[in-house]
Design an enzyme around this catalytic site. Structure first.
Site: not given
Length: 234
Positions: A175-176
């Site tokens: 997740t970014d």
């Protein structure tokens, strides 16, 4: 007004739960298990039982369970429990595809301290495996149908239990939010009490980080337990 589910005020003692939270201070520490170590634990557990059905996670949970109870210095005939949360989403066909809420049910495995210590990691891992396998869509449906007649709530465990939360299957490092790749994943300060284990995926593929929350003396004993520390990767 017709209320289909009536919950007695005595069903749960809120003040008691609050007292359990603040009665003693707990500490937490992160233990990292590599993919290779977890594979070794899985192979050992399956070999001890003579099966190939015990999963990596079940073997790891068994290993941690034994380590914690060994360092809590339980009496041989003292009961100990491992509470696990089982996902219902993939088990209940009646669950709508657009349902996005939680769909879980907890269950537990109980053993005597002596059994846990003498039977290696294979036996408790196998018991965890069988308990999870018994949580079918039919059994979950039956639980939901009978619950309104006798409502009960999950309560905080005593010093005889461990509780598993979260899952290393969640791809937290993938997740970014625009800040770059995560450096580390932690669960935060809520819902921390003696015996809660929070499982998180490690930064390396296949590895697992375990947040262990225990009373200080138990956590210190585990950190000095060579049998346990030999399986932890720095």
């Amino acid at each position: 007004m017709d209320i289909p589910i009536r919950i007695s005020r005595s069903c749960i003692d809120v003040n008691q739960c609050k007292d359990d939270f603040i009665q003693r201070r707990t500490l937490e520490r992160i233990f990292h298990f590599s993919k290779e170590t977890i594979a070794e634990l899985k192979a050992k557990a399956n070999t001890e039982i003579g099966t190939d059905k015990i999963s990596s996670l079940q073997a790891l949970l068994s290993h941690i369970w034994r380590s914690v109870i060994r360092n809590r210095s339980f009496e041989p005939n003292e009961d100990t429990k491992y509470r696990i949360v089982v996902g219902a989403r993939q088990r209940c066909r009646e669950l709508p595809e657009n349902y996005f809420g939680n769909a879980i049910l907890d269950t537990f495995v109980a053993m005597k301290s002596k059994e846990l210590m003498e039977q290696g990691i294979g036996n408790p891992a196998w018991r965890l495996n069988r308990k999870i396998a018994a949580m079918t869509g039919e059994s979950l449906k039956k639980y939901l149908e009978t619950w309104p007649a006798s409502p009960e709530f999950i309560t905080l465990p005593g010093g005889d239990a461990l509780v598993k939360t979260s899952s290393p299957r969640f791809d937290m490092y993938g997740t970014d939010f625009g800040w770059g790749k995560p450096v580390a994943v932690r669960s935060g300060p809520s819902n921390k009490f003696d015996g809660v284990l929070t499982l998180l995926c490690g930064a390396e593929a296949g590895s697992v980080d375990v947040e262990v929350c225990l009373f200080p003396e138990t956590l210190e004993a585990i950190a000095n337990d060579q049998e346990f520390i030999d399986t932890v990767t720095n």
